[in-house]
Design a protein around this motif. Structure first.
Motif, PDB file in Angstrom:
ATOM      1  N   CYS A 234      45.282  32.431  39.763  1.00  0.00           N
ATOM      2  CA  CYS A 234      45.833  33.717  40.209  1.00  0.00           C
ATOM      3  C   CYS A 234      47.360  33.712  40.141  1.00  0.00           C
ATOM      4  O   CYS A 234      47.975  34.718  39.755  1.00  0.00           O
ATOM      5  N   LEU A 235      47.980  32.596  40.519  1.00  0.00           N
ATOM      6  CA  LEU A 235      49.441  32.513  40.458  1.00  0.00           C
ATOM      7  C   LEU A 235      49.948  32.713  39.033  1.00  0.00           C
ATOM      8  O   LEU A 235      50.875  33.494  38.787  1.00  0.00           O
ATOM      9  N   ILE A 236      49.351  31.993  38.083  1.00  0.00           N
ATOM     10  CA  ILE A 236      49.814  32.058  36.700  1.00  0.00           C
ATOM     11  C   ILE A 236      49.558  33.444  36.108  1.00  0.00           C
ATOM     12  O   ILE A 236      50.419  34.010  35.423  1.00  0.00           O
ATOM     13  N   SER A 237      48.377  33.999  36.362  1.00  0.00           N
ATOM     14  CA  SER A 237      48.009  35.265  35.729  1.00  0.00           C
ATOM     15  C   SER A 237      48.661  36.474  36.397  1.00  0.00           C
ATOM     16  O   SER A 237      48.766  37.535  35.768  1.00  0.00           O
ATOM     17  N   VAL A 242      56.505  31.307  34.249  1.00  0.00           N
ATOM     18  CA  VAL A 242      57.959  31.128  34.326  1.00  0.00           C
ATOM     19  C   VAL A 242      58.437  31.273  35.765  1.00  0.00           C
ATOM     20  O   VAL A 242      59.187  30.435  36.290  1.00  0.00           O
ATOM     21  N   PHE A 243      57.991  32.338  36.437  1.00  0.00           N
ATOM     22  CA  PHE A 243      58.413  32.555  37.819  1.00  0.00           C
ATOM     23  C   PHE A 243      57.823  31.510  38.756  1.00  0.00           C
ATOM     24  O   PHE A 243      58.468  31.082  39.704  1.00  0.00           O
ATOM     25  N   VAL A 244      56.572  31.094  38.503  1.00  0.00           N
ATOM     26  CA  VAL A 244      55.952  30.076  39.355  1.00  0.00           C
ATOM     27  C   VAL A 244      56.728  28.768  39.277  1.00  0.00           C
ATOM     28  O   VAL A 244      56.909  28.067  40.275  1.00  0.00           O
ATOM     29  N   SER A 245      57.230  28.421  38.089  1.00  0.00           N
ATOM     30  CA  SER A 245      57.959  27.167  37.919  1.00  0.00           C
ATOM     31  C   SER A 245      59.364  27.212  38.501  1.00  0.00           C
ATOM     32  O   SER A 245      59.991  26.160  38.658  1.00  0.00           O
TER      33      SER A 245
END
Length: 433
Positions: A234-237, A242-245
């Motif tokens: 869910c985080l990635i999609s 880019v924002f998660v990293s």
């Protein structure tokens, strides 16, 4: 540690789920996305193997030394001197782990929820709550945990449905196009985050039988890995890799994207009302594991010195880190060498000690686990998960749809592995009855 408290298989499995899944949702996705980008949601295959292996090791220990916890088994196998040094290493490891996690979540609360509250005050309140929880029994803590973790797990399982309008599958592509190395790096980080499951060894004497310990470990690790896979998917999609990293507490942003209706657009308040007690329960379990280890030296009971140990952890949490970036880097990367050292020493010394004891005829060989039909099918599905990742990593860079097919196969095999694991658990309960 002779007491009559017992923890059921389900309670221990749910405690392991809290232990592994909850604390890995705050800052770990940042490190996983930084290592594997859009493939970060594949990171929990190796942690499953590690957790099942640790469960098998605990099973063998519980069979050879029934009624003893990890500290007592270490003293019995390695002697008082070497065993005492090993137990001191475990206690120091748990103190460092608990202090770092206390500081991490105090910074999380002060930056996202309690914006005007000093972090030192939050650390003090968390420490006082941990001391209070530790004055009770593990049985009561395990029962309380079941209520919260089941409610929280239901919310996590429905996240893909709740966030359906926000999910963009294009952010997951190209799937496994970078080969084996990025998913392998992120899997190592995720496996290191599972390392503090060793603290469960302090409560082996609360579980009725060795098979219950193995089944609880396997079920808890499988549920934790599945929930974390859903969380990272869910985080990635939704947020994008880019924002998660780059963002520290991305999960807070993800939960804020949930808008069920116009009248229920603050679902984040309900989610974090379940999240915070689970964090405190995990910290309390780590704290009790520390006190249990100290009791192996003092012989004065678990609650002896809990106030002083709590103050030590509070001071260490405040003084050891200057800012949030330091504590996040330590939790994501700095714990890896320490975890590796403790695991090598723990598994190595006990394996050597047990082998010597068996050679001199002082212990008996433990039987293998009777995994049954559903256990064998669960293992086969786990092999399928690994084969799917290998297939996608090898062919995904050549044709993009190969990676997409491998992702679909991975999800299918993981769901089937979860199903057969639950069937194995049900078979175990029926056989006991």
């Amino acid at each position: 540690m002779k007491d009559k408290m017992t923890i059921s298989t389900l309670q221990l499995a749910m405690l392991i789920c809290t232990f592994l899944a909850i604390s890995s949702q705050a800052s770990l996705p940042m490190a996983l996305a930084g290592s594997a980008k859009q493939d970060a949601w594949f990171s929990y295959f190796i942690p499953i193997l590690y957790g099942c292996g640790a469960g098998m090791f605990f099973y063998k220990l519980a069979h050879k030394f029934p009624g003893l916890n990890m500290y007592e088994i270490t003293n019995s196998v390695c002697g008082k001197f070497v065993g005492g040094l090993l137990n001191a290493l475990f206690i120091l490891y748990f103190i460092v782990d608990l202090s770092a996690q206390t500081r991490l979540f105090s910074d999380f609360f002060s930056s996202s929820i309690l914006l005007r509250t000093p972090p030192e005050l939050i650390i003090m309140m968390i420490t006082l709550l941990i001391i209070y929880y530790s004055s009770g029994t593990m049985e009561h803590l395990a029962r309380t945990n079941v209520i919260f973790i089941l409610s929280y797990s239901i919310i996590l399982l429905f996240l893909p449905i709740i966030l359906l309008n926000e999910i963009d599958l294009n952010k997951l592509e190209p799937v496994l196009s970078s080969g084996f190395i990025p998913p392998l790096k992120s899997s190592i980080l995720a496996a290191a985050a599972f390392g503090d499951v060793l603290a469960i060894g302090a409560f082996l004497h609360h579980v009725k039988g060795p098979r219950d310990i193995y089944m609880a470990m396997k079920l808890g690790v499988m549920v934790s890995s599945f929930l974390l896979t859903v969380w990272n998917f869910c985080l990635i999609s939704v947020v994008s890799p880019v924002f998660v990293s780059r963002l520290i507490f991305t999960g807070w942003i993800l939960v804020q994207q949930i808008h069920v209706t116009d009248f229920l657009d603050r679902v984040d308040l309900m989610v974090f009302s379940l999240f915070m007690p689970l964090i405190l329960i995990k910290h309390a379990v780590l704290f009790i594991a520390i006190l249990t280890g100290l009791a192996s030296y003092t012989k004065k009971g678990r609650n002896f010195g809990n106030l002083m140990v709590g103050l030590l952890i509070m001071l260490f949490s405040i003084a050891a880190f200057d800012n949030t970036n330091e504590v996040i880097m330590f939790n994501n990367y700095g714990m890896i060498p320490l975890t590796l050292l403790v695991h090598i020493v723990f598994f190595g010394c006990l394996s050597v000690g047990i082998s010597i004891s068996k050679w001199t005829g002082r212990t008996k060989t433990s039987p293998g686990v009777n995994i049954g039909l559903f256990g064998g099918l669960a293992r086969a599905m786990l092999v399928g998960c690994g084969a799917s990742i290998a297939f996608g990593a090898y062919f995904g860079s050549k044709l993009g749809w190969y990676g997409t097919v491998s992702a679909g196969l991975f999800i299918m095999f993981l769901l089937l592995c979860m199903y057969f694991t639950f069937r194995q658990y049900g078979e175990t309960i029926l056989n006991k009855g």
